[in-house]
Design an enzyme around this catalytic site. Structure first.
Site, PDB file in Angstrom:
ATOM      1  N   ASP A  41      26.026  21.384 -34.864  1.00 26.20           N
ATOM      2  CA  ASP A  41      24.579  20.881 -35.896  1.00 26.20           C
ATOM      3  C   ASP A  41      24.232  19.352 -35.047  1.00 26.20           C
ATOM      4  O   ASP A  41      24.775  18.735 -34.162  1.00 26.20           O
ATOM      5  CB  ASP A  41      23.889  21.396 -36.685  1.00 26.20           C
ATOM      6  CG  ASP A  41      22.501  21.208 -36.754  1.00 26.20           C
ATOM      7  OD1 ASP A  41      22.054  20.863 -37.045  1.00 26.20           O
ATOM      8  OD2 ASP A  41      22.689  22.680 -38.288  1.00 26.20           O
ATOM      9  N   ASP A  67      24.308  19.727 -29.083  1.00 25.03           N
ATOM     10  CA  ASP A  67      22.494  20.201 -28.598  1.00 25.03           C
ATOM     11  C   ASP A  67      22.585  20.938 -28.241  1.00 25.03           C
ATOM     12  O   ASP A  67      23.263  20.643 -27.080  1.00 25.03           O
ATOM     13  CB  ASP A  67      22.102  18.578 -27.903  1.00 25.03           C
ATOM     14  CG  ASP A  67      20.774  18.967 -26.821  1.00 25.03           C
ATOM     15  OD1 ASP A  67      19.998  20.525 -27.195  1.00 25.03           O
ATOM     16  OD2 ASP A  67      19.858  17.874 -26.774  1.00 25.03           O
ATOM     17  N   VAL A  68      21.826  22.302 -28.431  1.00 26.74           N
ATOM     18  CA  VAL A  68      22.198  23.183 -27.970  1.00 26.74           C
ATOM     19  C   VAL A  68      21.813  24.017 -26.779  1.00 26.74           C
ATOM     20  O   VAL A  68      21.600  24.498 -25.704  1.00 26.74           O
ATOM     21  CB  VAL A  68      21.944  24.575 -28.358  1.00 26.74           C
ATOM     22  CG1 VAL A  68      22.502  24.842 -30.225  1.00 26.74           C
ATOM     23  CG2 VAL A  68      20.259  24.514 -28.909  1.00 26.74           C
ATOM     24  N   TYR A 158       6.669  29.284 -31.401  1.00 29.24           N
ATOM     25  CA  TYR A 158       7.721  30.250 -32.126  1.00 29.24           C
ATOM     26  C   TYR A 158       7.539  31.609 -32.045  1.00 29.24           C
ATOM     27  O   TYR A 158       9.079  32.078 -31.553  1.00 29.24           O
ATOM     28  CB  TYR A 158       7.904  29.382 -33.125  1.00 29.24           C
ATOM     29  CG  TYR A 158       9.015  29.962 -34.403  1.00 29.24           C
ATOM     30  CD1 TYR A 158      10.003  29.711 -34.259  1.00 29.24           C
ATOM     31  CD2 TYR A 158       8.587  31.426 -35.032  1.00 29.24           C
ATOM     32  CE1 TYR A 158      10.862  30.018 -35.654  1.00 29.24           C
ATOM     33  CE2 TYR A 158       9.583  31.808 -35.874  1.00 29.24           C
ATOM     34  CZ  TYR A 158      10.505  30.992 -35.923  1.00 29.24           C
ATOM     35  OH  TYR A 158      11.999  31.633 -36.790  1.00 29.24           O
ATOM     36  N   LYS A 162      11.303  33.887 -29.516  1.00 28.77           N
ATOM     37  CA  LYS A 162      11.838  34.215 -31.427  1.00 28.77           C
ATOM     38  C   LYS A 162      12.033  36.008 -30.095  1.00 28.77           C
ATOM     39  O   LYS A 162      12.615  36.808 -30.124  1.00 28.77           O
ATOM     40  CB  LYS A 162      11.684  34.573 -32.450  1.00 28.77           C
ATOM     41  CG  LYS A 162      11.199  33.509 -33.263  1.00 28.77           C
ATOM     42  CD  LYS A 162      12.938  32.864 -32.663  1.00 28.77           C
ATOM     43  CE  LYS A 162      13.556  31.683 -33.596  1.00 28.77           C
ATOM     44  NZ  LYS A 162      14.748  31.894 -33.512  1.00 28.77           N
ATOM     45  N   THR A 194      15.373  27.514 -46.656  1.00 29.22           N
ATOM     46  CA  THR A 194      15.585  27.002 -44.645  1.00 29.22           C
ATOM     47  C   THR A 194      14.419  25.529 -44.728  1.00 29.22           C
ATOM     48  O   THR A 194      12.728  25.924 -45.798  1.00 29.22           O
ATOM     49  CB  THR A 194      15.438  27.806 -43.752  1.00 29.22           C
ATOM     50  OG1 THR A 194      14.211  28.231 -43.812  1.00 29.22           O
ATOM     51  CG2 THR A 194      16.035  28.814 -44.774  1.00 29.22           C
TER      52      THR A 194
END
Length: 272
Positions: A41, A67-68, A158, A162, A194
């Site tokens: 994370d 960091d993805v 977003y 997705k 969340t």
């Protein structure tokens, strides 16, 4: 730690977004089921606390800041899974961000950042981790999309990201099948514990609850159990699937709400 049935005994799982919410719930459950867990994370404090909680309860876990969007960081995480625990069998691409802008107002910078995290990050994770999973004898990739990847959503970036994760997962299922790697996407609905959900506009939580046929929000734990099934050998013939976990919302929230409205209007008309 309460022990499960060992459904992930001997497996190693890398879970992004592991500092809280679904990622933390998955880490705890997977450790209970016998997996060693690599949590990652950008939230260092939360991630370290999550890994420490797993270890304190008798599970195996490490945390790495990650960091993805960074290919090298991905390689470091995959290498750590192999060096610390001997391999990598499960990847959960759970990290994500949200823009909260429609098409009319979204800045290009926000669009690019959301797609970079939510889509490019997922692609990099699969690309980098797949060889380690192949070398471990195969495994399971679980990409966390959203019901925003199945229907419209008031967030242009977003929603686009997705939907793209949904398609990318199907491509991965075919592309990686010869390495013994399965890839599936899960599509959570209204998950209240969340930060995404807590940070919504006033009235967001209650309006969401009222629109769900099951009349409640879901929980991170419920998503974790779905991820557990897909990570385990119990789902060995499932790849390229998209599974909604949303209390019936995508199955027919509109028709369900229309029938309730019809009954309310009929009652009002009968009364006068």
């Amino acid at each position: 730690m309460a022990q499960g049935d060992g459904r992930l005994h001997g497996k190693v799982a890398l879970i992004t977004g592991g500092a809280g919410g679904q990622g933390r719930a998955e880490a705890i459950l997977f450790a209970q089921e016998g997996a060693a867990v690599v949590l990652t994370d950008v939230d260092v404090k939360g991630g370290e606390e999550a890994a420490a909680a797993v270890r304190a309860a008798g599970g195996k876990a490490i945390f790495l800041r990650h960091d993805v969007c960074d290919p090298k960081a991905w390689q470091d995480c995959a290498d750590a899974a192999v060096s610390q625990f001997g391999g990598l069998h499960v990847l959960i691409n759970n990290a994500g961000t949200i823009s909260r802008h429609g098409i009319k107002t979204i800045p290009l910078s926000s669009w690019n950042k959301t797609l970079e995290v939510n889509l490019t990050g997922v692609m990099l994770g699969m690309q980098v981790c797949a060889p380690a999973m192949r070398d471990a004898g195969g495994g399971s990739i679980i990409n966390v999309s959203s019901i925003a990847g199945m229907s419209a959503h008031y967030d242009a970036a977003y929603c686009a990201s997705k939907w793209a994760v949904r398609g990318l997962t199907k491509t991965a299922a075919i592309d990686l099948v010869d390495w013994g790697i399965r890839a599936n996407s899960i599509h959570p609905g209204q998950i209240i514990e969340t930060s995404f959900f807590r940070d919504g506009a006033p009235g967001h939580t209650e309006s969401a609850r009222r629109s769900i046929p099951m009349q409640r929000q879901g929980t991170p734990q419920e998503c974790a159990y779905l991820a557990l099934f897909l990570a385990s050998d119990e789902s060995s013939f499932i790849t390229g699937a998209e599974i909604a976990i949303d209390g019936g919302f995508t199955a027919g929230a509109a028709i369900w709400m229309r029938s309730r409205m019809r009954d309310e209007l009929a009652k009002a008309e009968a009364q006068g």
